[in-house]
Design a protein around this motif. Structure first.
Motif, short mmCIF file in Angstrom:
data_model
loop_
_atom_site.label_atom_id
_atom_site.label_comp_id
_atom_site.label_asym_id
_atom_site.label_seq_id
_atom_site.Cartn_x
_atom_site.Cartn_y
_atom_site.Cartn_z
N ARG A 65 7.33 10.36 -13.96
CA ARG A 65 7.80 10.22 -12.58
C ARG A 65 6.67 10.52 -11.60
N ASN A 66 5.94 11.58 -11.83
CA ASN A 66 4.82 11.94 -10.96
C ASN A 66 3.73 10.88 -11.00
N ARG A 67 3.49 10.31 -12.17
CA ARG A 67 2.47 9.26 -12.30
C ARG A 67 2.91 8.00 -11.56
N VAL A 68 4.19 7.64 -11.61
CA VAL A 68 4.69 6.47 -10.88
C VAL A 68 4.50 6.70 -9.37
N ARG A 69 4.81 7.88 -8.90
CA ARG A 69 4.59 8.20 -7.48
C ARG A 69 3.14 7.99 -7.09
N GLU A 70 2.27 8.49 -7.92
CA GLU A 70 0.84 8.39 -7.65
C GLU A 70 0.37 6.93 -7.65
N VAL A 71 0.81 6.17 -8.63
CA VAL A 71 0.41 4.76 -8.73
C VAL A 71 0.88 3.98 -7.51
N VAL A 72 2.16 4.11 -7.15
CA VAL A 72 2.72 3.37 -6.01
C VAL A 72 2.06 3.81 -4.71
N GLY A 73 1.94 5.09 -4.52
CA GLY A 73 1.33 5.60 -3.28
C GLY A 73 -0.11 5.15 -3.11
N ASN A 74 -0.91 5.27 -4.17
CA ASN A 74 -2.31 4.86 -4.11
C ASN A 74 -2.45 3.36 -3.89
N ALA A 75 -1.64 2.59 -4.57
CA ALA A 75 -1.72 1.13 -4.45
C ALA A 75 -1.37 0.68 -3.03
N LEU A 76 -0.34 1.27 -2.46
CA LEU A 76 0.04 0.91 -1.08
C LEU A 76 -1.04 1.34 -0.10
N ARG A 77 -1.59 2.51 -0.32
CA ARG A 77 -2.67 3.01 0.55
C ARG A 77 -3.89 2.08 0.50
N ASP A 78 -4.18 1.57 -0.72
CA ASP A 78 -5.37 0.74 -0.92
C ASP A 78 -5.11 -0.75 -0.70
N GLY A 79 -3.88 -1.10 -0.36
CA GLY A 79 -3.56 -2.50 -0.08
C GLY A 79 -3.50 -3.38 -1.31
N GLN A 80 -3.17 -2.81 -2.46
CA GLN A 80 -3.09 -3.59 -3.69
C GLN A 80 -1.81 -4.42 -3.71
N SER A 81 -1.81 -5.43 -4.53
CA SER A 81 -0.65 -6.33 -4.65
C SER A 81 0.43 -5.71 -5.52
N VAL A 82 1.63 -6.30 -5.45
CA VAL A 82 2.73 -5.88 -6.31
C VAL A 82 2.31 -6.05 -7.77
N GLY A 83 1.61 -7.13 -8.07
CA GLY A 83 1.15 -7.37 -9.45
C GLY A 83 0.27 -6.23 -9.96
#
Length: 143
Positions: free
Chosen positions: A16-34
């Motif tokens: 759960r904590n890793r999913v939070r980190e992945v989603v948060g970092n990706a959104l912050r960095d402008g990564q795609s849904v893919g």
């Protein structure tokens, strides 16, 4: 980040904590849904379908809240729910769309203030500034 964990009730705290980190970092960095899906798949705790569901929903949440915040900052005072008009649209999303333009601080019939209304929701909310209606022959006085 917090909302990502709420979507996943049956996995360990570490995942759960890793999913939070992945989603948060990706959104912050402008990564795609893919990109988010690929990173979540690596966790091996989720199926590819579940990873896609989480990535789409959490991205829509961030975009919805960001757009609402920007609209408020720009002085917009009305909003409108817009569906994709396809088979993925739920009855609740149609009710939200049927409401038309509402004040920006109101909630839609579903109780939501912006997208998404449900996991994998692909709707959008549009914003505008509606000028106050002036009485005929009345000239507003400058402030």
């Amino acid at each position: 980040r917090t909302r990502g964990s709420e979507q996943i009730l049956n996995i360990t705290n570490t995942t759960r904590n890793r999913v939070r980190e992945v989603v948060g970092n990706a959104l912050r960095d402008g990564q795609s849904v893919g990109s988010i899906v690929k990173e979540i798949k690596v966790l091996d705790a989720l199926s590819p379908e579940r990873a896609m569901l989480i990535a789409r929903t959490e991205t829509a949440t961030a975009l919805g809240q960001g757009a609402k915040g920007a609209a408020e900052h720009q002085g917009r005072n009305e909003k409108r729910w817009v569906t994709q008009g396809d088979e993925g649209v739920t009855d609740e999303c149609l009710r939200n769309e049927g409401e038309g333009w509402i004040t920006i601080d109101s909630t839609f019939p579903s109780g939501d203030d912006t997208i998404p209304q449900h996991p994998s929701c692909r709707c959008n909310v549009r914003y505008r500034t509606k000028e106050p209606v002036q009485a005929k022959g009345h000239t507003p006085q400058p402030r």
